[in-house]
Design an enzyme around this catalytic site. Structure first.
Site, mmCIF file in Angstrom:
data_model
loop_
_atom_site.group_PDB
_atom_site.id
_atom_site.type_symbol
_atom_site.label_atom_id
_atom_site.label_comp_id
_atom_site.label_asym_id
_atom_site.label_seq_id
_atom_site.Cartn_x
_atom_site.Cartn_y
_atom_site.Cartn_z
ATOM 1 N N ARG A 1 0.822 -1.214 0.000
ATOM 2 C CA ARG A 1 0.000 0.000 0.000
ATOM 3 C C ARG A 1 0.852 1.259 0.000
ATOM 4 O O ARG A 1 0.551 2.231 -0.707
ATOM 5 C CB ARG A 1 -0.946 -0.010 1.211
ATOM 6 C CG ARG A 1 -1.890 1.176 1.315
ATOM 7 C CD ARG A 1 -2.524 1.582 -0.001
ATOM 8 N NE ARG A 1 -3.155 0.473 -0.719
ATOM 9 C CZ ARG A 1 -3.423 0.484 -2.014
ATOM 10 N NH1 ARG A 1 -3.103 1.530 -2.760
ATOM 11 N NH2 ARG A 1 -3.995 -0.545 -2.589
ATOM 12 N N LYS B 1 2.118 25.071 -4.312
ATOM 13 C CA LYS B 1 0.840 24.513 -3.863
ATOM 14 C C LYS B 1 0.946 22.990 -3.875
ATOM 15 O O LYS B 1 0.508 22.308 -4.796
ATOM 16 C CB LYS B 1 -0.291 24.999 -4.751
ATOM 17 C CG LYS B 1 -0.541 26.503 -4.621
ATOM 18 C CD LYS B 1 -1.638 26.980 -5.543
ATOM 19 C CE LYS B 1 -1.861 28.479 -5.398
ATOM 20 N NZ LYS B 1 -2.883 28.999 -6.328
ATOM 21 N N GLU C 1 4.831 40.524 -8.593
ATOM 22 C CA GLU C 1 3.481 40.197 -9.046
ATOM 23 C C GLU C 1 2.722 41.486 -9.343
ATOM 24 O O GLU C 1 2.682 42.387 -8.504
ATOM 25 C CB GLU C 1 2.747 39.400 -7.976
ATOM 26 C CG GLU C 1 1.308 39.063 -8.327
ATOM 27 C CD GLU C 1 0.582 38.368 -7.197
ATOM 28 O OE1 GLU C 1 0.790 37.157 -7.036
ATOM 29 O OE2 GLU C 1 -0.151 39.053 -6.459
ATOM 30 N N ASP D 1 -0.739 38.437 -12.691
ATOM 31 C CA ASP D 1 -1.670 37.595 -11.955
ATOM 32 C C ASP D 1 -3.108 37.818 -12.419
ATOM 33 O O ASP D 1 -3.603 38.957 -12.437
ATOM 34 C CB ASP D 1 -1.562 37.912 -10.460
ATOM 35 C CG ASP D 1 -2.385 36.970 -9.616
ATOM 36 O OD1 ASP D 1 -2.349 35.755 -9.866
ATOM 37 O OD2 ASP D 1 -3.068 37.452 -8.687
ATOM 38 N N LYS E 1 4.602 39.835 -3.771
ATOM 39 C CA LYS E 1 3.204 39.612 -4.135
ATOM 40 C C LYS E 1 2.334 40.746 -3.595
ATOM 41 O O LYS E 1 2.811 41.655 -2.912
ATOM 42 C CB LYS E 1 2.745 38.254 -3.611
ATOM 43 C CG LYS E 1 3.647 37.090 -4.062
ATOM 44 C CD LYS E 1 3.076 35.750 -3.730
ATOM 45 C CE LYS E 1 1.984 35.369 -4.686
ATOM 46 N NZ LYS E 1 1.515 33.984 -4.495
#
Length: 291
Positions: free
Chosen positions: A111, A146, A205, A226, A178
Site C-alpha cells: 500500500r 501549492k 506580481e 496575476d 506579491k
C-alpha cells in the site's frame, strides 16, 4: 568515485537521508507498532510471491524507484525488474515492474508503494496534459508551491517528469513580491528597491498594467502577471517588449492555458498540477513464486 551516501543520485528528488526518512515515516504510518497482523496471521514466514505492477489507464509514470524502495526496506533481497522508467508514457495493462520476494514483506509494503506511485504518476499525467497544451508556443510550464505539506520535493519531481519546470522550491530560493507584500509597502518602487539590496533576482506580481512600468523602473528582474486575461497579457507583453521575462499565473485551467501561452508570455505557472491531480490507476497482481 562516490564516497558518501549523499553523493548518490537522488531518488524522486530525495537524497539518501531524505529517502530513508520518507520511507521509514510512510511505512510506520501504515504498519504501526504491530505490523501487518493480517498477513503475519495467515501467510507463512517463508512463502514467496511474484508480482507485477501494471497501469490500468494511460499515464505518465513517476516514482517507480521510490516504490521499489518500500519493498526493499522490508525485504532487502527482493528481486526487482524495472520495465518502464519515470517520465515514460504507459498504456493500460502495461507492466511497470516485476517483483519476487518474501510474501509477508511484499504484502506489508504494497500500500505504501502503490499510494506513492499512484500519487506521483497522477501529478505527472496531469502535468503532461498541460505541457502538451502549450507545446509549440515557446512558453514554459511552471509548477508552484501549492503542494501537500511534507511532499513538495517528490511532487515537484513528478511535475518535472510530466514536462514542467520547477518554480521556487522554498521561500529562500528567490524573491517574489506579491500583492500582500505590496499592501504593506509604500509603493511598488519602494518594495522592489528594498528587495534588490538582497542581491537576489526580484520578481514582482502585478495585477494591473499600470504597475508594470514602476516595477521595471525600480529594477524588477521578472514579472508575474496575476489573473490577467489573454488580452491584458498581450498588452503587458507589448509594454515590456522583452525587457524582462513575464510569467502568467492565477486560475489557469487546461481549457485556457493555450490562449494564455499564445499571448507571448515566457512562462505560465499552474497550481492545479500538484494541487488537484487525481491518483493514477495502478495495480499490483500476485502469483506464487516458482522455486
Amino acid at each position: 568515485m562516490i564516497d558518501t551516501l549523499e553523493a548518490l543520485p537522488p531518488t524522486a528528488g530525495l537524497y539518501r537521508k531524505g529517502l530513508d526518512d520518507f520511507v521509514a515515516r510512510v511505512l510506520a504510518e501504515d504498519l504501526g507498532i504491530g505490523g501487518d497482523v493480517t498477513t503475519s496471521s495467515t501467510i507463512g514466514a517463508d512463502v514467496r510471491l511474484s508480482a507485477q505492477i501494471r497501469s490500468r489507464q494511460d499515464i505518465v509514470l513517476a516514482g517507480v524507484d521510490l516504490a521499489v524502495a518500500f519493498f526493499m526496506a522490508l525485504d532487502p533481497q527482493v528481486r526487482v525488474e524495472r520495465l518502464v522508467e519515470d517520465g515514460a508514457r504507459v498504456q493500460p495493462d502495461q507492466p511497470i515492474m516485476r517483483l519476487e520476494g518474501n510474501a509477508r514483506a511484499m504484502l506489508a509494503a504494497e500500500r505504501s508503494a502503490l499510494n506513492t506511485l499512484q500519487h506521483l504518476s497522477g501529478i505527472a499525467t496531469l502535468t503532461r496534459q498541460y505541457a502538451d497544451a502549450v507545446a509549440g508556443t515557446g512558453c514554459t510550464l511552471l509548477d508552484t508551491r501549492k503542494t501537500v505539506p511534507g511532499l513538495r520535493v517528490i511532487e515537484k519531481y513528478a511535475a518535472r517528469m510530466g514536462g514542467a519546470t520547477n518554480h521556487r522550491m522554498r521561500l529562500d530560493d528567490g524573491i517574489l513580491i506579491k500583492d500582500n507584500h505590496l499592501a504593506l509597502c509604500d509603493s511598488v518602487e519602494q518594495a522592489v528597491r528594498s528587495a534588490k539590496q538582497s542581491g537576489l533576482e526580484v520578481q514582482v506580481e502585478v495585477d494591473l498594467i499600470e504597475q508594470i512600468e514602476p516595477a521595471l523602473r525600480a529594477g524588477a528582474d521578472r514579472l508575474l502577471c496575476d489573473n490577467m486575461s489573454p488580452m491584458k497579457l498581450r498588452q503587458a507583453v507589448a509594454l515590456v517588449n522583452g525587457r524582462v521575462p513575464i510569467e502568467a499565473s492565477g486560475g489557469v485551467r487546461l481549457d485556457t492555458i493555450r490562449a494564455i501561452a499564445e499571448s507571448g508570455v515566457d512562462f505560465v505557472s499552474v497550481g492545479r498540477i500538484t494541487q488537484s491531480a487525481p491518483a493514477a490507476d495502478i495495480g499490483l497482481d500476485y502469483t506464487m513464486a516458482s522455486d
